[in-house]
Design a protein around this motif. Sequence first.
Motif, short mmCIF file in Angstrom:
data_model
loop_
_atom_site.label_atom_id
_atom_site.label_comp_id
_atom_site.label_asym_id
_atom_site.label_seq_id
_atom_site.Cartn_x
_atom_site.Cartn_y
_atom_site.Cartn_z
N THR A 126 0.63 -1.04 -0.01
CA THR A 126 0.30 0.12 0.26
C THR A 126 0.95 1.65 0.02
OG1 THR A 126 -0.05 0.12 2.29
CG2 THR A 126 -2.18 -1.26 1.69
N ALA A 129 4.46 2.93 -4.87
CA ALA A 129 4.79 2.04 -5.89
C ALA A 129 3.28 1.63 -6.37
CB ALA A 129 5.59 1.17 -5.81
N ARG A 150 -0.88 -5.35 5.13
CA ARG A 150 -0.71 -6.45 5.96
C ARG A 150 -1.26 -5.32 7.56
NH1 ARG A 150 5.68 -4.84 7.58
NH2 ARG A 150 5.63 -2.42 7.41
N LYS A 154 -5.39 0.52 6.35
CA LYS A 154 -4.45 0.89 4.59
C LYS A 154 -5.23 1.32 3.42
CE LYS A 154 0.37 2.63 5.87
NZ LYS A 154 1.50 2.56 5.70
N SER A 214 10.19 -5.07 -6.99
CA SER A 214 11.63 -5.29 -6.89
C SER A 214 12.09 -6.46 -7.72
CB SER A 214 11.44 -6.15 -5.19
OG SER A 214 10.86 -6.22 -4.68
N GLY A 237 10.61 -6.72 -11.04
CA GLY A 237 10.57 -5.14 -11.96
C GLY A 237 11.64 -4.71 -12.85
N1 LIG Z 1 11.02 -1.77 -10.58
C1 LIG Z 1 10.19 -0.18 -11.08
O1 LIG Z 1 10.07 0.27 -11.67
C2 LIG Z 1 9.91 0.13 -9.04
C3 LIG Z 1 9.28 1.39 -9.08
C4 LIG Z 1 8.97 1.89 -7.98
C5 LIG Z 1 9.02 1.37 -6.53
N2 LIG Z 1 10.19 -0.23 -6.61
C6 LIG Z 1 10.05 -1.16 -5.88
O2 LIG Z 1 8.22 -2.04 -5.41
C7 LIG Z 1 8.56 -1.40 -4.11
C8 LIG Z 1 7.46 -0.64 -2.91
O3 LIG Z 1 8.30 0.97 -3.05
P1 LIG Z 1 7.38 1.87 -2.51
O4 LIG Z 1 8.03 2.73 -3.21
O5 LIG Z 1 5.72 1.79 -2.62
O6 LIG Z 1 7.51 1.51 -1.13
P2 LIG Z 1 7.05 2.37 0.04
O7 LIG Z 1 6.53 3.26 -0.03
O8 LIG Z 1 8.51 2.03 1.10
O9 LIG Z 1 6.20 0.81 0.31
C9 LIG Z 1 6.38 -0.34 0.98
C10 LIG Z 1 5.24 -0.68 1.22
O10 LIG Z 1 5.42 -2.55 2.23
C11 LIG Z 1 4.74 -2.87 2.24
N3 LIG Z 1 6.17 -3.60 3.30
C12 LIG Z 1 6.82 -3.32 4.03
N4 LIG Z 1 7.49 -4.42 4.93
C13 LIG Z 1 6.64 -5.11 4.87
C14 LIG Z 1 6.35 -6.76 5.25
N5 LIG Z 1 7.07 -7.15 6.28
N6 LIG Z 1 5.42 -7.55 4.59
C15 LIG Z 1 4.26 -6.55 4.57
N7 LIG Z 1 4.25 -5.55 3.83
C16 LIG Z 1 5.14 -5.24 3.84
C17 LIG Z 1 4.78 -1.87 3.40
O11 LIG Z 1 3.13 -1.69 4.23
P3 LIG Z 1 3.18 -0.84 5.34
O12 LIG Z 1 2.54 0.38 4.16
O13 LIG Z 1 1.99 -1.76 6.35
O14 LIG Z 1 4.71 -0.20 5.41
C18 LIG Z 1 4.19 -0.55 1.73
O15 LIG Z 1 2.97 -0.95 2.50
C19 LIG Z 1 10.05 -1.22 -4.22
O16 LIG Z 1 10.78 -2.75 -3.24
C20 LIG Z 1 10.77 -0.57 -4.70
O17 LIG Z 1 12.07 -1.29 -5.00
C21 LIG Z 1 10.30 -0.64 -8.21
#
Ligand SMILES: NC(=O)c1ccc[n+]([C@@H]2O[C@H](COP(=O)([O-])OP(=O)(O)OC[C@H]3O[C@@H](n4cnc5c(N)ncnc54)[C@H](OP(=O)(O)O)[C@@H]3O)[C@@H](O)[C@H]2O)c1
Length: 269
Positions: A126, A129, A150, A154, A214, A237
């Motif tokens: 949530t 991304a 989780r 959210k 990821s 990704g």
């Molecule tokens: N390939 C691409 O171009 C691209 C682009 C953007 C992002 N990404 C990847 O996408 C991922 C997310 O990025 P983001 O920017 O959205 O990060 P973010 O805003 O920090 O969000 C992270 C998400 O992961 C959840 N999370 C963290 N630890 C967890 C756990 N132990 N169990 C379940 N959920 C968990 C968080 O939950 P809570 O909200 O409950 O804390 C939150 O929903 C990253 O790995 C990033 O590298 C890739």
Amino acid sequence: MDRYAVIGFPVSHSKSPLIHARFARQTGQELGYEAIEIAPAALAERLAQMHAEGYRGCNATLPHKLVVAKLCEQVSERAQLAGAVNTLLRTDSGWRGDNSDGEGFIADLRNLGLAVAGRRVLLLGTGGAARGILKPLLDEKPAELVLSGRNPWKPEEIAEQFKPHGRIVPRTHASLKGDLYDLVINATSVGHQGAAPRLPGQLLAPGGACYDLSYGPAHAPFAAWARSQGAALVADGLGMLVEQAAVSFELWRGVRPQTAGVVEELRRS
Ligand SMILES: NC(=O)c1ccc[n+]([C@@H]2O[C@H](COP(=O)([O-])OP(=O)(O)OC[C@H]3O[C@@H](n4cnc5c(N)ncnc54)[C@H](OP(=O)(O)O)[C@@H]3O)[C@@H](O)[C@H]2O)c1
């Protein structure tokens, strides 16, 4: 020479300078693209300075994607919905913020031949991304789109916010037990801690596919979970990374570069 940059903290790991150098060469454009590390406390001042120095555009990566939106003069609708800006475009008096993640994600699904229309889709996470790809996913008309986090509030809050754009079913990870999905998308960051989201039992339907935002080592835990579910296709990704960069490049330069060769080169390295 027109100058561009990716800003982050840290930023030395970023693949964006290489990707944009390849795009520039391929499209015959002369431009500079560098990685600039900016501490959060210095962000507002440095962005204003970069504007004064004549930078044409920037990519924003962690941890700046959220705060940068507040420093933009204008923010596109899709970036507002995502609550995050990853692309900055110069205007005469400041910066316009946009978000290329959703468009890049859908482009990569197409490259992989992964259909969303009529499928039951589960999106895990949530954060920024996940929010960035929700509307593009809804636009593809899935049979059902379930958003799972989780904690309970959210997904509920996001489903409510996105109501004008379509139906999102909010669920906790634990409450997914017994469901079956055709496509499971991991947009959590838990892979960076060497783990996969904690999910209950069999969730992937026969012939189903898994997509992980990821890439690199952070992709390994979810890939292992996907294989244990019998996934017909498991994607990381990296393709999205290059596609979202191609969207940024097009916003800046008016030409959409080819991505396949760049993805291949990144995979080889
Ligand atoms: N390939 C691409 O171009 C691209 C682009 C953007 C992002 N990404 C990847 O996408 C991922 C997310 O990025 P983001 O920017 O959205 O990060 P973010 O805003 O920090 O969000 C992270 C998400 O992961 C959840 N999370 C963290 N630890 C967890 C756990 N132990 N169990 C379940 N959920 C968990 C968080 O939950 P809570 O909200 O409950 O804390 C939150 O929903 C990253 O790995 C990033 O590298 C890739």
